[in-house]
Write a protein that holds these residues in place. Structure first.
Motif, PDB file in Angstrom:
ATOM      1  N   GLN A  41       0.839  -1.151  -0.177  1.00  0.00           N
ATOM      2  CA  GLN A  41      -0.031  -0.183   0.021  1.00  0.00           C
ATOM      3  C   GLN A  41       0.749   1.193  -0.089  1.00  0.00           C
ATOM      4  O   GLN A  41       0.282   2.236  -0.539  1.00  0.00           O
ATOM      5  CB  GLN A  41      -1.027   0.018   1.239  1.00  0.00           C
ATOM      6  CG  GLN A  41      -1.947  -1.185   1.261  1.00  0.00           C
ATOM      7  CD  GLN A  41      -2.603  -1.217  -0.157  1.00  0.00           C
ATOM      8  OE1 GLN A  41      -3.254  -0.266  -0.706  1.00  0.00           O
ATOM      9  NE2 GLN A  41      -2.847  -2.399  -0.649  1.00  0.00           N
ATOM     10  N   ASN A  42       2.077   1.262   0.502  1.00  0.00           N
ATOM     11  CA  ASN A  42       2.801   2.450   0.832  1.00  0.00           C
ATOM     12  C   ASN A  42       4.029   2.558  -0.156  1.00  0.00           C
ATOM     13  O   ASN A  42       4.296   3.775  -0.623  1.00  0.00           O
ATOM     14  CB  ASN A  42       3.301   2.675   2.150  1.00  0.00           C
ATOM     15  CG  ASN A  42       2.171   2.802   3.274  1.00  0.00           C
ATOM     16  OD1 ASN A  42       1.057   3.355   2.926  1.00  0.00           O
ATOM     17  ND2 ASN A  42       2.486   2.001   4.326  1.00  0.00           N
ATOM     18  N   SER A  43       4.763   1.467  -0.559  1.00  0.00           N
ATOM     19  CA  SER A  43       5.779   1.600  -1.290  1.00  0.00           C
ATOM     20  C   SER A  43       5.906   0.817  -2.488  1.00  0.00           C
ATOM     21  O   SER A  43       6.975   1.309  -3.359  1.00  0.00           O
ATOM     22  CB  SER A  43       6.882   0.912  -0.326  1.00  0.00           C
ATOM     23  OG  SER A  43       7.015   1.523   0.942  1.00  0.00           O
ATOM     24  N   PHE A  44       4.777   0.156  -2.730  1.00  0.00           N
ATOM     25  CA  PHE A  44       5.308  -0.952  -4.235  1.00  0.00           C
ATOM     26  C   PHE A  44       4.978   0.127  -5.305  1.00  0.00           C
ATOM     27  O   PHE A  44       4.261   1.368  -5.212  1.00  0.00           O
ATOM     28  CB  PHE A  44       4.033  -1.975  -4.217  1.00  0.00           C
ATOM     29  CG  PHE A  44       4.640  -3.174  -3.634  1.00  0.00           C
ATOM     30  CD1 PHE A  44       5.521  -3.283  -2.637  1.00  0.00           C
ATOM     31  CD2 PHE A  44       3.912  -4.323  -3.889  1.00  0.00           C
ATOM     32  CE1 PHE A  44       5.984  -4.319  -2.100  1.00  0.00           C
ATOM     33  CE2 PHE A  44       4.068  -5.508  -3.327  1.00  0.00           C
ATOM     34  CZ  PHE A  44       5.323  -5.659  -2.457  1.00  0.00           C
ATOM     35  N   PRO A  45       5.352  -0.097  -6.623  1.00  0.00           N
ATOM     36  CA  PRO A  45       5.071   0.700  -7.777  1.00  0.00           C
ATOM     37  C   PRO A  45       3.886   0.305  -8.009  1.00  0.00           C
ATOM     38  O   PRO A  45       2.984  -0.723  -7.664  1.00  0.00           O
ATOM     39  CB  PRO A  45       5.915   0.501  -8.803  1.00  0.00           C
ATOM     40  CG  PRO A  45       7.103  -0.214  -8.057  1.00  0.00           C
ATOM     41  CD  PRO A  45       6.553  -0.889  -6.931  1.00  0.00           C
TER      42      PRO A  45
END
Length: 88
Positions: A41-45
């Motif tokens: 939710q916060n860091s994946f492309p």
């Protein structure tokens, strides 16, 4: 021919995009299955987030989607055992 000679000779000293960022894990830890939801939710492309969410919701992704997500998970540090559990 005279124009190409300096270009060809300079190829050995130029960066060709072959950096393997996965090799330098000295300061980074491994990613566990418990970390994946928050990281997604916060860091994946965005493309990887979509694949991850589809796997979690529908338990199905086409072959090349599985390949792409699997290689991405490997690249961010998910251990083989955790990856096997994720795909079950």
């Amino acid at each position: 021919m005279d124009r190409l000679t300096p270009i060809v000779e300079a190829l050995s000293t130029r960066h060709l995009g072959t950096t393997d960022y996965a090799q330098d894990r000295g300061q980074m830890g491994t990613v566990t299955l418990a970390d994946l939801d928050l990281l997604a939710q916060n860091s994946f492309p965005l493309c990887q987030r979509q694949l991850y969410n589809k796997v979690k919701e529908e338990h199905h992704v086409k072959h090349f989607g599985r390949m792409q997500l699997g290689l991405f998970l490997k690249g961010i540090g998910v251990q083989l055992e955790d990856a096997m559990k994720f795909w079950k």
